[in-house]
Design an enzyme around this catalytic site. Structure first.
Site, PDB file in Angstrom:
ATOM      1  N   LYS A  90       0.807  -1.223   0.000  1.00 30.20           N
ATOM      2  CA  LYS A  90       0.000   0.000   0.000  1.00 30.20           C
ATOM      3  C   LYS A  90       0.841   1.274   0.000  1.00 30.20           C
ATOM      4  O   LYS A  90       0.422   2.297  -0.508  1.00 30.20           O
ATOM      5  CB  LYS A  90      -0.953   0.006   1.191  1.00 30.20           C
ATOM      6  CG  LYS A  90      -2.115  -0.959   0.986  1.00 30.20           C
ATOM      7  CD  LYS A  90      -3.256  -0.653   1.930  1.00 30.20           C
ATOM      8  CE  LYS A  90      -4.487  -1.464   1.578  1.00 30.20           C
ATOM      9  NZ  LYS A  90      -4.361  -2.895   1.954  1.00 30.20           N
ATOM     10  N   GLU A 112      -9.777   7.367   3.567  1.00 31.89           N
ATOM     11  CA  GLU A 112     -10.637   6.517   4.378  1.00 31.89           C
ATOM     12  C   GLU A 112      -9.857   5.236   4.643  1.00 31.89           C
ATOM     13  O   GLU A 112      -8.945   4.887   3.888  1.00 31.89           O
ATOM     14  CB  GLU A 112     -11.940   6.197   3.643  1.00 31.89           C
ATOM     15  CG  GLU A 112     -11.868   5.011   2.685  1.00 31.89           C
ATOM     16  CD  GLU A 112     -10.990   5.265   1.467  1.00 31.89           C
ATOM     17  OE1 GLU A 112     -10.916   6.426   1.019  1.00 31.89           O
ATOM     18  OE2 GLU A 112     -10.373   4.300   0.976  1.00 31.89           O
ATOM     19  N   SER A 378       1.613  -9.982  -0.732  1.00 33.17           N
ATOM     20  CA  SER A 378       1.294  -8.551  -0.654  1.00 33.17           C
ATOM     21  C   SER A 378       1.635  -7.897   0.681  1.00 33.17           C
ATOM     22  O   SER A 378       1.870  -6.692   0.746  1.00 33.17           O
ATOM     23  CB  SER A 378      -0.187  -8.326  -0.976  1.00 33.17           C
ATOM     24  OG  SER A 378      -1.019  -9.095  -0.136  1.00 33.17           O
TER      25      SER A 378
HETATM   26  C1  LIG Z   1      -5.155  -3.908   1.686  1.00 38.93           C
HETATM   27  C2  LIG Z   1      -4.464  -5.183   1.401  1.00 38.93           C
HETATM   28  C3  LIG Z   1      -4.852  -6.033   0.347  1.00 38.93           C
HETATM   29  C4  LIG Z   1      -6.072  -5.789  -0.495  1.00 38.93           C
HETATM   30  O1  LIG Z   1      -6.032  -4.650  -1.303  1.00 38.93           O
HETATM   31  P1  LIG Z   1      -5.782  -4.690  -2.867  1.00 38.93           P
HETATM   32  O2  LIG Z   1      -6.096  -3.324  -3.321  1.00 38.93           O
HETATM   33  O3  LIG Z   1      -6.703  -5.729  -3.445  1.00 38.93           O
HETATM   34  O4  LIG Z   1      -4.374  -5.064  -3.082  1.00 38.93           O
HETATM   35  C5  LIG Z   1      -4.104  -7.177   0.096  1.00 38.93           C
HETATM   36  N1  LIG Z   1      -3.037  -7.498   0.862  1.00 38.93           N
HETATM   37  C6  LIG Z   1      -2.633  -6.710   1.884  1.00 38.93           C
HETATM   38  C7  LIG Z   1      -1.452  -7.124   2.679  1.00 38.93           C
HETATM   39  C8  LIG Z   1      -3.327  -5.528   2.195  1.00 38.93           C
HETATM   40  O5  LIG Z   1      -2.921  -4.762   3.218  1.00 38.93           O
END
Ligand SMILES: *Cc1c(COP(=O)(O)O)cnc(C)c1O
Length: 393
Positions: A90, A112, A378
């Site tokens: 993010k 938000e 992610s």
């Molecule tokens: C917020 C988040 C997501 C989901 O958001 P996307 O916009 O779909 O990437 C996925 N993995 C993590 C670790 C997150 O913090």
């Protein structure tokens, strides 16, 4: 063959666009007119690349897992977005948009947040760049996510509770939009995923596309091939997946697989599997798939992972799904927990619950031994310790 072309008017096929109230027109119009030029400028690129390298810690490693490769009989790599500063992908987007806001002459950021991950990334970027930061968060979420609320406050952000509706993400989004309308002259609204009206889906995809840009270079160095056979990523709004897919969207070789959250199962009412059970409508300014009842009322989503708990999906993914250029699988809470347990025990990595959904795709696939598979990890699991302690130990 895949036929992705960059949008010029904010549409991916029939999805996307900017379905906004009159009062937002000036804000969105200003952004639409300026974002591409500023992002492409040498000044922006120099600053953004410098911060991604020395502040965020990019490039993140592309790690070959011997254990997973042996188990699933393919060559399995993971892109380590969990090693970014603040613990997930993010920050790539938050920094990009904060920098853009600054170059547009804005002094204030509004955002938000649901689970607080996007709020923390935004508060971090604002502190670094000297912008003031207001974050709306549902009162219910504030109670559930105390550590992230504390982080945002430590970083100097003003956290305002949203008291309407179910007091969760969609209510915080409405409040943030209202705030933006009333403070348009000096404020930029940072959306945390590839959702919302044009230009947000395209802009956020561009900021996250660094993920697939690095994968290409790293894969070539490590295997001699720059295109994998598969890229797999979890999908909430869809930003980490959009970033991981981006440079393979026109590849004839690479198959793209998204994992959405089935929650307790797609046939229960406790699910967030938007593409599996949703239908086309308009949510947060974009035409896309969403979960709605017969009257077009948005239904409350559920997933064990707060980051996937969203009733819509970015329009790019709606387009890739409908044109069959990507495949989306629904992964249940239990499948994600099993995948997390496996990754912890085989590789010593505690993933975010969101990312665990992407790893849960592995047992559902049939690979050839030569296949190169890249999974986007992610984020890290620190924020999910409570759930892990309850379900895994
Ligand atoms: C917020 C988040 C997501 C989901 O958001 P996307 O916009 O779909 O990437 C996925 N993995 C993590 C670790 C997150 O913090």
């Amino acid at each position: 063959m895949k036929s992705y072309t960059l949008i010029s008017n904010g549409y991916y096929g029939k999805f996307g666009g900017a379905y906004i109230p009159e009062l937002l027109f000036n804000n969105v119009d200003e952004l639409q007119k300026s974002y591409k030029k500023i992002i492409a400028s040498a000044e922006f690129q120099k600053k953004f690349k410098g911060l991604l390298k020395d502040y965020v810690g990019r490039p993140t490693p592309l790690y070959y897992s011997e254990a997973l490769s042996e188990k699933y009989k393919a060559r399995i790599f993971m892109k380590r977005e969990d090693l970014n500063h603040t613990g997930a992908h993010k920050i790539n987007n938050a920094l990009g948009q904060a920098l853009l806001a600054k170059m547009m002459g804005k002094q204030k950021i509004v955002a938000e947040t649901g689970a607080g991950q996007h709020g923390v990334a935004t508060a971090t970027a604002c502190t670094l760049l000297g912008l003031s930061c207001v974050v709306f968060m549902g009162e219910t979420d504030i109670a559930r996510q105390a550590p992230n609320v504390a982080r945002m406050k430590m970083l100097g952000a003003t956290v305002i509770p949203s008291l309407s509706g179910t007091k969760t993400l969609k209510d915080a989004t409405n409040d943030a939009i209202r705030y933006w309308i009333n403070h348009a002259a000096d404020t930029h609204y940072i959306i945390g995923s590839v959702v919302g009206p044009h230009p947000y889906p395209d802009m956020v995809t561009r900021f996250q596309s660094i993920i697939s840009k690095e994968i290409k270079i790293q894969l070539r160095k490590q295997t001699g091939e720059s295109e994998p056979d598969y890229v797999i990523a979890c999908v909430g709004g869809g930003s980490n997946a959009a970033g991981a897919f981006y440079h393979f969207l026109n590849s004839k070789k690479t198959k793209l697989v998204g994992a959405e959250a089935a929650g307790k199962g797609v046939h229960t009412h406790e699910t967030a599997a938007t593409l599996t059970i949703g239908s086309v409508g308009i949510i947060h300014g974009a035409k896309t798939y969403l979960m709605q009842n017969g009257d077009g009322q948005i239904t409350e989503p559920y997933s064990i992972s707060a980051g996937l708990d969203y009733p819509g999906i970015g329009p790019l993914h709606a387009f890739l799904h409908e044109s069959k250029q990507a495949t989306y699988l629904a992964i249940t809470d239990l499948e994600a927990l099993a995948a997390a347990r496996e990754l912890i025990h085989l590789d010593g990595i505690i993933p975010a619950l969101e990312s665990a959904h992407a790893f849960a795709v592995l047992p559902k696939m049939k690979f050839r031994p030569t296949d190169i598979v890249v999974i986007n990890l992610s984020g890290r699991g620190d924020k999910d310790m409570e759930a892990y302690l309850k379900f895994i130990l």
